[in-house]
Scaffold this active site. Structure first.
Site, short mmCIF file in Angstrom:
data_model
loop_
_atom_site.label_atom_id
_atom_site.label_comp_id
_atom_site.label_asym_id
_atom_site.label_seq_id
_atom_site.Cartn_x
_atom_site.Cartn_y
_atom_site.Cartn_z
N TRP A 38 17.54 19.53 20.91
CA TRP A 38 17.56 20.29 19.65
C TRP A 38 18.10 21.69 19.86
O TRP A 38 18.84 22.21 19.02
CB TRP A 38 16.17 20.31 19.00
CG TRP A 38 15.74 18.93 18.58
CD1 TRP A 38 14.67 18.23 19.04
CD2 TRP A 38 16.38 18.08 17.60
NE1 TRP A 38 14.61 17.00 18.43
CE2 TRP A 38 15.63 16.88 17.56
CE3 TRP A 38 17.51 18.21 16.80
CZ2 TRP A 38 15.97 15.81 16.71
CZ3 TRP A 38 17.86 17.16 15.96
CH2 TRP A 38 17.10 15.97 15.92
N ASP A 76 12.73 27.52 16.26
CA ASP A 76 12.65 26.18 15.68
C ASP A 76 11.27 25.62 16.04
O ASP A 76 11.02 25.28 17.19
CB ASP A 76 13.77 25.31 16.26
CG ASP A 76 13.72 23.86 15.76
OD1 ASP A 76 12.78 23.50 15.02
OD2 ASP A 76 14.62 23.08 16.13
N LYS A 120 7.33 16.41 10.67
CA LYS A 120 6.54 16.18 11.88
C LYS A 120 5.10 16.64 11.73
O LYS A 120 4.20 15.92 12.12
CB LYS A 120 7.21 16.83 13.08
CG LYS A 120 8.33 15.95 13.57
CD LYS A 120 9.47 16.64 14.19
CE LYS A 120 10.63 15.69 14.35
NZ LYS A 120 11.89 16.38 14.45
C1 LIG Z 1 13.18 16.67 14.54
C2 LIG Z 1 13.64 17.99 15.00
C3 LIG Z 1 14.78 18.62 14.46
C4 LIG Z 1 15.66 17.95 13.42
O1 LIG Z 1 15.10 18.01 12.19
P1 LIG Z 1 15.87 17.42 10.90
O2 LIG Z 1 14.91 17.83 9.82
O3 LIG Z 1 15.97 15.95 11.09
O4 LIG Z 1 17.17 18.08 10.80
C5 LIG Z 1 15.12 19.86 14.91
N1 LIG Z 1 14.39 20.48 15.86
C6 LIG Z 1 13.30 19.91 16.42
C7 LIG Z 1 12.54 20.66 17.46
C8 LIG Z 1 12.89 18.64 16.00
O5 LIG Z 1 11.81 18.08 16.56
#
Ligand SMILES: *Cc1c(COP(=O)(O)O)cnc(C)c1O
Length: 354
Positions: free
Chosen positions: A100, A167, A191
């Protein structure tokens, strides 16, 4: 039978949230209308949006500190570009801790040069780099708090003179942190907060408005703030369901309370991984994620037996990501400790069979 849901994302939500959300789809609050067939400008929905935005700041301890919460669309993946459009003028520093982070770097590079302050790519991202400098004349520093795929998590964030952007897609609301050390936090809802379809952005207003580029309206945080996170039709169901999860969390005692549960679950999981000779943890111990435990089964011959046992016990979603292999147990806020107990029992039973 309700399964033990270890899915990495979209992931488990509290049962009471699912129940309330499904009721609202049929009839919101006794109004005779479905939540998803009313105007987003109606008092009912504006109220939902405002409560959700306020509760985010309350739970993170950011009320009255110059932050705004937004519920946007396009996933965390859109934020990779959007944050750069809003913050990147000359150069930014990125910590590369996994897939990511790499995607965040790739998107920012569309706009300008970026600098990797450190990377753990040399060890397939099984650890978090610790010693690195963040140049104080950069526009911002970007990191990924929890690496969902590799199962590592930043335990201690660097001291940073420039805005720190994080993030937190896979560990937001899971542990206590001084959230005011960040200039911008973003997280896909699916998540730890709600269904897919909305992305939470928490931004300190005073870091905005400093770049010279023309930012397209839909990519401009200031415009989203100005319109109360309703620049266009918001994802009403995802926002409402997120609100329900945040209310559930508050009812439990907030982040402080859930953190204790998350620590208990992770302790149980990792002690089995460490004590059971059939399994091996992927991530370096000190950097292990409380959310995603990654591990491999040492003896490939036991794979089918193990997977049949998992299935019979109702354990779902523990297959590892293709870039790591093995298994991944995602233990998000809504996963009950009893589910971890079931998984751990299967692992120890496998040992008696081996
Ligand atoms: C799942 C995830 C993403 C991607 O998220 P989307 O909403 O599918 O774009 C980005 N960063 C991390 C750390 C993730 O776990």
């Amino acid at each position: 039978m309700k399964k033990h849901n270890f899915s990495a994302g979209p992931s488990i939500l509290p049962q009471e949230v699912l129940l309330k959300a499904s009721e609202a789809v049929l009839d919101y609050n006794g109004s005779g209308l479905s939540l998803i067939e009313i105007s987003h400008r109606s008092k009912d929905f504006v109220d939902i949006m405002e409560r959700a935005r306020a509760l985010v700041l309350e739970l993170l301890g950011l009320e009255g500190k110059g932050y705004k919460a937004l519920f946007l669309q396009g996933g965390a993946s859109t934020q990779f570009l959007m944050l750069a459009m809003n913050l990147l003028e000359k150069r930014a520093g990125y910590l590369n801790t996994g897939a990511w982070s790499e995607k965040a770097i790739k998107e920012a590079k569309v706009l300008d040069d970026i600098y990797e302050v450190a990377s753990s790519k040399n060890a397939n991202f099984n650890y978090i780099p610790k010693q690195y400098d963040i140049p104080s004349d950069y526009d911002y520093f970007h990191c990924t708090s929890n690496n969902t795929i590799f199962g590592t998590q930043i335990k201690s964030f660097p001291k940073c003179d420039i805005p720190m952007v994080c993030d937190m897609s896979s560990d937001i609301f899971s542990r206590q942190l001084d959230f005011s050390q960040f200039g911008l936090i973003y997280a896909g809802a699916q998540k730890n907060m709600g269904p897919a379809g909305t992305t939470l952005v928490v931004v300190k207003e005073d870091i905005l408005g400093k770049v010279s580029r023309n930012i397209p309206t839909i990519m401009d945080y200031k415009k989203h703030i100005g319109s109360g996170s309703m620049l266009n039709t918001p994802p009403v169901f995802a926002v409402y369901t997120s609100l329900l999860t945040l209310e559930w969390l508050k009812g439990l005692g907030g982040i402080a309370a859930i953190e204790k549960e998350n620590e208990k679950k992770a302790r149980l999981m990792y002690s089995e991984i460490d004590l059971n000779p059939l399994f091996k943890g992927f991530a370096t111990k000190e950097d292990r994620s409380l959310m995603n435990a990654t591990f491999t089964l040492e003896n490939e011959n036991l794979k089918d037996t193990f997977e049949t046992m998992l299935k019979e016990a109702g354990v779902s979603g523990v297959n590892g990501h293709r870039s790591v292999g093995g298994y991944r147990a995602s233990m998000y806020n809504a996963l009950p400790i009893d589910s971890v107990k079931v998984l751990v029992e299967v692992m120890s039973e496998l040992e008696t069979k081996a």
